[in-house]
Design an enzyme around this catalytic site. Structure first.
Site, PDB file in Angstrom:
ATOM      1  N   HIS A 160      14.335   4.130  -2.922  1.00 49.37           N
ATOM      2  CA  HIS A 160      13.056   4.173  -3.862  1.00 49.37           C
ATOM      3  C   HIS A 160      12.571   3.411  -4.562  1.00 49.37           C
ATOM      4  O   HIS A 160      11.946   3.228  -5.286  1.00 49.37           O
ATOM      5  CB  HIS A 160      13.484   5.310  -4.802  1.00 49.37           C
ATOM      6  CG  HIS A 160      14.071   6.484  -4.317  1.00 49.37           C
ATOM      7  ND1 HIS A 160      13.800   7.521  -3.857  1.00 49.37           N
ATOM      8  CD2 HIS A 160      15.731   6.734  -3.896  1.00 49.37           C
ATOM      9  CE1 HIS A 160      14.598   8.379  -3.131  1.00 49.37           C
ATOM     10  NE2 HIS A 160      16.506   8.022  -3.616  1.00 49.37           N
ATOM     11  N   SER A 281      -8.596 -16.673   0.113  1.00 48.72           N
ATOM     12  CA  SER A 281     -10.033 -15.523  -0.519  1.00 48.72           C
ATOM     13  C   SER A 281     -10.830 -16.227   0.129  1.00 48.72           C
ATOM     14  O   SER A 281     -11.215 -18.247  -0.565  1.00 48.72           O
ATOM     15  CB  SER A 281      -9.647 -15.121  -1.736  1.00 48.72           C
ATOM     16  OG  SER A 281     -10.885 -14.336  -2.258  1.00 48.72           O
ATOM     17  N   LYS A 287      -5.856 -17.562  -4.195  1.00 47.50           N
ATOM     18  CA  LYS A 287      -5.071 -16.979  -3.727  1.00 47.50           C
ATOM     19  C   LYS A 287      -4.840 -17.597  -2.039  1.00 47.50           C
ATOM     20  O   LYS A 287      -5.747 -18.326  -1.763  1.00 47.50           O
ATOM     21  CB  LYS A 287      -6.602 -15.373  -3.319  1.00 47.50           C
ATOM     22  CG  LYS A 287      -6.627 -14.712  -4.504  1.00 47.50           C
ATOM     23  CD  LYS A 287      -6.666 -13.398  -4.449  1.00 47.50           C
ATOM     24  CE  LYS A 287      -5.426 -12.299  -3.897  1.00 47.50           C
ATOM     25  NZ  LYS A 287      -5.747 -11.365  -3.555  1.00 47.50           N
ATOM     26  N   GLU A 294      -0.146  -7.845   6.636  1.00 48.70           N
ATOM     27  CA  GLU A 294      -1.271  -6.916   6.812  1.00 48.70           C
ATOM     28  C   GLU A 294      -1.561  -5.927   8.102  1.00 48.70           C
ATOM     29  O   GLU A 294      -2.350  -4.756   8.433  1.00 48.70           O
ATOM     30  CB  GLU A 294      -2.143  -6.684   5.743  1.00 48.70           C
ATOM     31  CG  GLU A 294      -1.959  -7.459   4.528  1.00 48.70           C
ATOM     32  CD  GLU A 294      -3.156  -7.500   3.080  1.00 48.70           C
ATOM     33  OE1 GLU A 294      -3.602  -7.544   1.818  1.00 48.70           O
ATOM     34  OE2 GLU A 294      -3.941  -8.568   3.697  1.00 48.70           O
TER      35      GLU A 294
END
Ligand code: ARG
Length: 473
Positions: A160, A281, A287, A294
């Site tokens: 979980h 970025s 970043k 992804e």
């Protein structure tokens, strides 16, 4: 209206095809990926026609030579693909006519594009399946190598997404080695169903001409001819299985990718992707983004979609061939390419990943993760597990209320909950001992995990060696 002058089925038609229809029905912009298989098939067919005296020796020789030239053109990129000729099959046949003239008109003897395309697709799938197996085993090997480096790296195992029990990073990654191993086995298993050649089934009912189906099947590496001509031209379950196996493998990669995304967040800070496998970025200079995992995660959606697409195309189709079946190819090609690329970038990302083992161990060091061990200690003192679980539950609540660390509880503290506790928590609970106590097959003890990795390594090496010899022959 465009001219239909080069069309091979023009005889019955008076008017030319509407330009929009030509565009709508054309497939050559994607089925050109079948060109090399189509040429291999045509060569086998021409040889067989010669051997069966359905064409003369000179025609056979002219066909083989012409097909050779076309293969060159395909390979060097000079082949003039023409969308007006619909598909790759008619493009090749029309080009052959331009090159060798009259003998080209005999190639399609006893053959239909229906058995032709069904055979081409199986030949394509054979290579795609091997490539998928190879890519899967290579990623597995990368995971095994990284896992070996991290036999002593400990992190929380989660259920979980809540910290549950400590595990070795090697154990965690070995889970993916197993998953990807079953994926490879699914592809290998599919190979057993790519063994019968549709060629010679004609449009649907076979042919009146005395072809030698055994000969073409054997030359193309099949075990024999397909046993039902309607089935052979109408079925695409081999493509479905390929798409299903690909979708499952992509879902596995997506789960691994999701963990890379999570683990590289500041909240986890368990890992850092190498610069070569991350992106920046355009706005925020600080970043480093996990775009690679992804996109692996997102592209699993394509693989699932491709499977659903073909299932939907097939579900209402009457026997035998219907033009709907032309829609089988783009999903197959797309899934094959998606899996190939996803495997490659995932292997690269894992191979170069920096692991913060201190951070991982800190996260795994909360003694609460050993609460189950405490209950199992009571079971060792002959307490029924349900009772032990209840007792430890009360101990946990007590610690939370009093803001205590579980390991701070003395033997006396524990005895207040159950006199059968044999010692204080600091003696009973230890992260490394907890890991080592889990020595059953499949669990997280060091030797157990090391042995599992050894076994996987042997299996992977064997699988890659076999693939190597198969492609060499
Ligand atoms: N391009 C077609 C396909 O992929 C080839 C078969 C065409 N057959 C036909 N009867 N129109 O299915």
């Amino acid at each position: 209206m465009s001219t239909g002058s080069r069309k091979l089925w023009g005889g019955r038609f008076e008017a030319a095809t509407d330009a929009a229809v030509e565009r709508f029905t054309a497939s050559v912009h994607f089925d050109r990926a079948l060109a090399r298989y189509d040429l291999r098939l045509s060569r086998a067919h021409a040889r067989m026609l010669g051997a069966c005296k359905l064409i003369g020796a000179e025609d056979q020789a002219a066909l083989l030579e012409g097909l050779e030239h076309i293969e060159q053109e395909i390979e060097d990129g000079s082949f003039p693909f023409d969308p007006a000729l619909e598909d790759v099959h008619m493009n090749i046949e029309a080009r052959l006519a331009e090159k060798i003239g009259e003998p080209a008109r005999r190639l399609h003897t006893g053959r239909s594009r229906n058995d032709q395309v069904a055979t081409d697709l199986l030949l394509y799938l054979r290579d795609a399946v091997q490539a998928a197996e190879r890519g899967l085993h290579e990623l597995r090997r990368t995971l095994v190598t990284r896992a070996r480096e991290h036999l002593d790296t400990v992190l929380p195992g989660y259920t979980h997404l809540q910290r549950a029990q400590p595990v070795r990073l090697a154990h965690h990654w070995h889970a993916y080695v197993e998953m990807l191993g079953r994926d490879a086995a699914r592809f290998r298993d599919l190979r057993g169903r790519l063994q019968l050649s549709p060629l010679g089934s004609g449009a649907l009912a076979g042919t009146t001409l005395p072809l030698d189906r055994e000969a073409t099947a054997r030359e193309l590496g099949f075990a024999g001819p397909a046993r039902n001509s309607l089935d052979a031209v109408a079925s695409r379950d081999a493509a479905l299985e390929f798409l299903a196996a690909t979708a499952i493998a992509m879902v596995h990669l997506s789960r691994l990718a999701e963990e890379l995304v999570l683990w590289s967040s500041a909240e986890f800070s368990f890992v850092e992707l190498d610069d070569a496998f991350a992106t920046g970025s355009s706005l925020m200079p600080q970043k480093k983004n996990p775009d690679v995992p992804e996109l692996v995660r997102a592209k699993s959606g394509r693989a699932i979609g491709n499977l659903v697409t073909l299932l939907t195309v097939l579900k209402g189709l009457p026997l035998a061939y219907n033009r709907d079946l032309q829609e089988d190819k783009e999903p197959v090609f797309d899934s094959a390419a998606t899996l190939r690329d996803a495997l490659e970038v995932t292997a690269g990302a894992i191979a170069t990943l920096r692991v913060d083992s201190t951070r991982m161990r800190d996260a795994a060091s909360d003694p609460m993760l050993l609460a189950t061990d405490l209950a199992e200690i009571l079971v060792g003192e002959d307490v029924p597990f349900r009772e032990a679980h209840e007792t430890v539950g009360r101990i946990v609540r007590h610690c939370l209320e009093k803001n205590l660390n579980l390991r701070q509880l003395t033997r006396k503290d524990l005895a207040a909950f159950d006199p059968r506790f044999p010692a204080g928590a600091s003696e009973l609970l230890d992260l490394d001992r907890s890991l080592e106590a889990r020595a059953l097959p499949g669990a997280t003890a060091r030797e157990t995990v090391a042995a599992a990795l050894d076994a996987s390594e042997v299996e992977i090496t064997e699988a890659l060696d076999t693939l190597q010899t198969e492609t060499a022959t």
